[in-house]
Design an enzyme around this catalytic site. Structure first.
Site, PDB file in Angstrom:
ATOM      1  N   LEU A  67     -12.445  -4.109  -5.927  1.00  0.00           N
ATOM      2  CA  LEU A  67     -12.782  -3.083  -6.871  1.00  0.00           C
ATOM      3  C   LEU A  67     -14.362  -3.005  -6.960  1.00  0.00           C
ATOM      4  O   LEU A  67     -15.100  -2.004  -7.454  1.00  0.00           O
ATOM      5  CB  LEU A  67     -12.249  -3.201  -8.354  1.00  0.00           C
ATOM      6  CG  LEU A  67     -10.726  -3.469  -8.462  1.00  0.00           C
ATOM      7  CD1 LEU A  67     -10.447  -3.485 -10.039  1.00  0.00           C
ATOM      8  CD2 LEU A  67     -10.224  -1.970  -8.056  1.00  0.00           C
ATOM      9  N   LYS A 119     -18.286  -5.241  -5.469  1.00  0.00           N
ATOM     10  CA  LYS A 119     -18.809  -6.532  -4.951  1.00  0.00           C
ATOM     11  C   LYS A 119     -20.119  -6.691  -4.881  1.00  0.00           C
ATOM     12  O   LYS A 119     -20.906  -5.540  -4.960  1.00  0.00           O
ATOM     13  CB  LYS A 119     -18.326  -6.871  -3.582  1.00  0.00           C
ATOM     14  CG  LYS A 119     -18.836  -5.841  -2.450  1.00  0.00           C
ATOM     15  CD  LYS A 119     -18.318  -6.322  -0.984  1.00  0.00           C
ATOM     16  CE  LYS A 119     -19.053  -5.334  -0.034  1.00  0.00           C
ATOM     17  NZ  LYS A 119     -18.582  -5.795   1.381  1.00  0.00           N
ATOM     18  N   GLY A 120     -20.676  -7.750  -4.906  1.00  0.00           N
ATOM     19  CA  GLY A 120     -22.142  -7.980  -5.177  1.00  0.00           C
ATOM     20  C   GLY A 120     -22.859  -9.227  -4.714  1.00  0.00           C
ATOM     21  O   GLY A 120     -22.023  -9.953  -3.865  1.00  0.00           O
ATOM     22  N   PHE A 174     -23.442 -12.193  -5.959  1.00  0.00           N
ATOM     23  CA  PHE A 174     -23.094 -13.240  -6.458  1.00  0.00           C
ATOM     24  C   PHE A 174     -21.473 -13.408  -6.348  1.00  0.00           C
ATOM     25  O   PHE A 174     -20.846 -14.634  -6.818  1.00  0.00           O
ATOM     26  CB  PHE A 174     -23.284 -13.499  -8.006  1.00  0.00           C
ATOM     27  CG  PHE A 174     -24.664 -13.582  -8.265  1.00  0.00           C
ATOM     28  CD1 PHE A 174     -25.430 -14.323  -7.160  1.00  0.00           C
ATOM     29  CD2 PHE A 174     -25.288 -13.371  -9.300  1.00  0.00           C
ATOM     30  CE1 PHE A 174     -27.002 -14.887  -7.651  1.00  0.00           C
ATOM     31  CE2 PHE A 174     -26.797 -13.162  -9.467  1.00  0.00           C
ATOM     32  CZ  PHE A 174     -27.494 -13.864  -8.467  1.00  0.00           C
ATOM     33  N   ASP A 189     -26.311  -4.144 -21.448  1.00  0.00           N
ATOM     34  CA  ASP A 189     -26.117  -3.679 -20.347  1.00  0.00           C
ATOM     35  C   ASP A 189     -25.439  -2.405 -20.490  1.00  0.00           C
ATOM     36  O   ASP A 189     -24.421  -2.301 -19.417  1.00  0.00           O
ATOM     37  CB  ASP A 189     -25.456  -4.494 -19.442  1.00  0.00           C
ATOM     38  CG  ASP A 189     -25.896  -4.399 -17.866  1.00  0.00           C
ATOM     39  OD1 ASP A 189     -26.794  -3.546 -17.628  1.00  0.00           O
ATOM     40  OD2 ASP A 189     -24.985  -4.725 -17.148  1.00  0.00           O
TER      41      ASP A 189
END
Length: 486
Positions: A163, A165-166, A168, A280
């Site tokens: 779904l 990703k990044g 970390f 955020d």
């Protein structure tokens, strides 16, 4: 109750988190873990009669790193805020000075770790919902331990779709084998949270789980670890990101924006009443559930993955949503969430961001200086609401006063809203997602859902039973579950 004492104080250069200049700050490190910075040295620390600090955070359970870049004698404090990795960067004039600060911070952090009563560690407590958490409010949190519950491992889930990703980690749509229920599993690589040979970094349940329950906040179901990963299993809302729906329709009617805005306000009021600032709010963090109600998520992964080459420090945060006080590197409170609400509601009703420029420096300038402009089509009530939420000065901002959410709720834009009905999910959503089942991911980004799932290396779905707790000293307490299966 132990008296809070100043353990160390002095001048540090602090690097801005977004505008990466160095600013001198006078910092006080206190025995309760608070690490607070001022523009000028406080005149008197007696009786705590000092001006509010510009920077205020906790060193509890932090990881400390030394580096000689971008300046000599730099050190970085890294910790986990809810499930998101945050960093603060400082430098001093000499290696000896840096060593003094590091020893002082580590001593305070270790002292706090030793204060956790043993009986508290043994006690199993019921946790129904989790929510984004402020690191400094650990004492206020109820905890849930896995003791008395079956251990949860990676083998308990089927891995269906990627779904997001990044830098970390990644977020995967999973199905729990025992119940057939669907969840979003956020998997963080431990190596980014702890470096080898660094001081042990303990994650306690009080830090990660907060006993909160609200219809518009994503619930945390489980958290557990493998030898190289931390896993958070969260409620899965499959109606899609609001960003996805808005980009399809370009603009929402004021009525539709009012509905979503009211549900966000309800969730923020709840968090603020528990001394949690979400920090955020942006369209990508606002999902719809299968019925069309808002779910505020905690899938933050630093999607941009923009890394500063000198420090290898990752730029987290979508710059378009940053409030002026965050850019100025001043400490920020609840009003930062009302700015975020203003940006997303502006996007919904105007079809564009209030401030935008591809050049980040220019964008920051606009956020700090530019007056807000509105399309002619906007009603006077909508203009008034957005102008109030997007005030540069947090003290002047709608919601920035002592009454917080009540100021926003009583604004004439929301005059037709029954707030009790909002919280009880009695309002009819203006749009019902066309999903056929819980596994339907039609509203997720094809870029992710088309990829196959790889957890590298694939054979390391550790059997945690084979790892004694003393073999994984960094996260000795990291496993727990909500004690009620809904």
């Amino acid at each position: 109750m132990n008296e809070v004492m100043v353990i160390k104080e002095g001048w540090l250069q602090k690097r801005g988190e977004y505008i990466k200049t160095w600013r001198p700050r006078y910092f006080l490190l206190k025995s309760d873990g608070s690490f607070i910075g001022y523009k000028e040295k406080p005149e008197s620390t007696e009786h705590n009669v000092v001006l509010p600090p510009l920077n205020n955070f906790s060193v509890a359970e932090c990881q400390l790193m030394k580096t000689e870049r971008p300046r000599p004698n730099t050190f970085v404090i890294r910790c986990l805020q809810w499930t998101t990795v945050i960093e603060r960067t400082f430098h001093v004039d000499t290696p000896e000075e840096r060593e003094e600060w590091i020893i002082a911070i580590q001593t305070v952090a270790n002292g706090l770790k030793n204060q956790v009563p043993e009986d508290e560690e043994e006690e199993a407590m019921e946790v129904k919902y989790g929510s984004p958490s402020d690191v400094s409010s650990a004492e206020q949190m109820d905890v849930a331990m896995s003791k008395g519950h079956p251990k949860v491992t990676m083998n308990d889930f089927d891995y269906l779709k990627l779904l997001g990703k990044g830098t970390f980690g990644k977020v995967i749509l999973v199905r729990e084998k025992a119940t057939g229920r669907y969840y979003a599993m956020k998997i963080l690589r431990k190596e980014v949270i702890i470096a080898k040979d660094e001081v042990a970094h303990t994650l306690t349940e009080s830090r990660v789980l907060q006993n909160t329950k609200h219809p518009f906040l994503t619930a945390l179901k489980y958290a557990f670890q493998t030898s190289d990963r931390l896993c958070f299993v969260m409620e899965y809302a499959n109606g899609g990101e609001l960003f996805f729906h808005l980009s399809r329709e370009r603009v929402f009617t004021e009525d539709r924006a009012r509905f979503y805005g009211a549900e966000i306000v309800s969730a923020l009021e709840y968090l603020h009443s528990r001394n949690v600032v979400y920090r955020d709010i942006k369209l990508e963090n606002l999902m719809l559930d299968k019925d069309g109600h808002v779910k505020i998520t905690d899938f933050g992964l630093c999607k941009e993955g923009i890394t500063d080459g000198a420090t290898m420090r990752t730029f987290c945060g979508t710059p378009e949503y940053l409030a002026p006080e965050v850019l100025e590197d001043n400490d920020y409170g609840r009003a930062v969430d009302w700015w975020g609400l203003g940006v997303v509601m502006y996007e919904m009703m105007c079809g564009r961001l209030p401030f935008y420029n591809q050049d980040h420096e220019r964008l920051f300038e606009l956020i700090l200086m530019e007056e807000i402009r509105f399309p002619r089509t906007l009603s006077p009530e909508a203009k008034s609401l957005l102008a109030g939420l997007l005030k540069k000065d947090p003290k002047q901002r709608l919601g920035g006063g002592p009454n917080d959410a009540q100021e926003v709720m009583s604004h004439r834009f929301f005059v037709s809203i029954n707030w009790q009905d909002v919280t009880e999910r009695k309002l009819t959503p203006p749009f019902k997602p066309q999903v056929t089942s819980e596994i339907d991911t039609r509203y997720f980004d094809d870029e992710f859902t088309a990829q196959s799932i790889t957890l590298t290396p694939p054979d390391r779905y550790d059997n945690l039973d084979a790892l004694e707790s003393d073999q994984r000293p960094h996260f000795p307490q990291f496993s727990y579950s909500a004690s009620i299966r809904e």
